[in-house]
Design an enzyme around this catalytic site. Structure first.
Site, PDB file in Angstrom:
ATOM      1  N   GLY A 210      46.005  40.093  37.647  1.00  0.00           N
ATOM      2  CA  GLY A 210      47.239  40.321  38.638  1.00  0.00           C
ATOM      3  C   GLY A 210      47.959  40.065  38.141  1.00  0.00           C
TER       4      GLY A 210
ATOM      5  CB  CYS B   8      33.183  42.910  29.082  1.00  0.00           C
ATOM      6  SG  CYS B   8      33.574  44.599  28.326  1.00  0.00           S
TER       7      CYS B   8
END
Ligand SMILES: Cc1cc2nc3c(=O)[nH]c(=O)nc-3n(C[C@H](O)[C@H](O)[C@H](O)COP(=O)(O)O)c2cc1C
Length: 309
Positions: free
Chosen positions: A197, A84
């Site tokens: 993705g 993150c």
């Protein structure tokens, strides 16, 4: 996924796929230790397994304390967030910036492994800032690996710590799947899960020629029904009911029950915005979900919602 994969969202996914591993939102060690996130940690023991908790932190002692708590709660896996890039997380010195401190990551993993027999896994990026060559990922992996560590989940983008928002950090840095594939070749005994993705199950199946697992984030959250063939096509298990209407009906009945327990429709219904994605009445359906949240009355609209999917 923060604000997404809460207990209600995971309930929805379990209506669609029984075999996938579901992950909680990242929960910080500070929040657990100060008792601020009971709700975020709660899970439904009867339906959710296998379920992993994702921890955010960088203090081995705190992580060990939290791993112990999560083990006692019945989670199936403890995952450490090393991916993150948000500023808040950087201020706490955890998340993606830990990729620059593999020794500390290794200490964190070992501290957790000492207090639990559950799998302790890591989710990282392929690199951070200028450290974007394959060698960096290789060296990071080599430094954090130990015989008990079985699984590494890799988001196939670098994290840029300054200048990009978390959202941009999920789309601007290019995807480099070949780095993750190479990692599997170099560490054949480590289970490598690829992320980033990946749009659907066909793409997942392609990746599985190179790595051991696939993690879907946004594509699954935005269109949960894409996971309806996971049990059959990925796990060779009996297929789940793929009937959108039945799934939505069951979930809406759950939302009614949860509302009686104090969980507002704005919290539960947001997860089914995408259940009808790409279908003929998707727009009308989404509007009715919004209206239902605003009116705070699902009973009146339940049948109409189901008829629109
Ligand atoms: C709203 C949102 C919240 C997220 N929260 C987390 C999180 O708590 N922990 C984590 O490891 N990744 C988190 N991510 C990143 C995703 O897990 C994933 O790595 C990233 O979106 C790339 O995968 P995808 O293209 O399949 O979505 C989040 C992504 C989004 C969009």
């Amino acid at each position: 996924m923060m604000q997404c994969t809460d207990i209600h969202d995971r309930y929805l996914f379990r209506l669609i796929t029984k075999k996938s591993i579901l992950y909680t939102e990242m929960v910080t060690t500070g929040a657990i230790i100060h008792g601020e996130c009971i709700e975020q940690l709660r899970f439904n023991d009867l339906v959710e397994h296998p379920v992993a908790v994702q921890l955010g932190g960088s203090d081995p002692k705190d992580l060990a304390a939290c791993a112990k708590i999560c083990d006692a709660m019945g989670y199936d896996e403890i995952n450490l967030n090393v991916g993150c890039p948000s500023e808040r997380v950087q201020k706490g010195a955890f998340g993606a910036c830990l990729m620059k401190e593999p020794t500390l990551v290794s200490e964190c993993i070992e501290a957790m492994q000492e207090v639990t027999t559950l799998p302790v896994t890591v989710k990282c990026r392929i690199g951070v800032d200028d450290n974007d060559d394959y060698e960096f990922l290789h060296n990071f992996t080599e430094s954090i690996m130990n015989p008990l560590m079985q699984t590494l989940i890799v988001h196939a983008r670098v994290a840029i710590l300054k200048g990009l928002s978390p959202r941009q950090n999920r789309s601007v840095p290019p995807l480099k799947y070949d780095h993750v594939y190479q990692l599997k070749k170099d560490f054949p005994n480590l289970e490598i899960v690829i992320n980033g993705g990946i749009q659907n199950i066909n793409e997942s199946i392609q990746h599985l020629n190179e790595v051991d697992g696939v993690m879907l984030g946004r594509s699954a959250y935005d269109n949960p029904m894409i996971t309806s063939q996971v049990d059959e096509l990925i796990f060779n298990a009996s297929p789940q009911i793929c009937d959108r209407k039945k799934i939505l009906n069951s979930y809406l009945l759950y939302c009614l029950e949860q509302n009686d327990l104090g969980h507002s429709y704005s919290r539960t219904l947001k997860h089914v915005f995408g259940i009808n994605k790409g279908m003929p009445h998707a727009r009308k359906y989404r509007k009715l979900i919004l209206d239902t949240m605003q009116q705070n009355n699902l009973q009146n609209n339940l049948e109409d919602l189901v008829s629109l999917v």
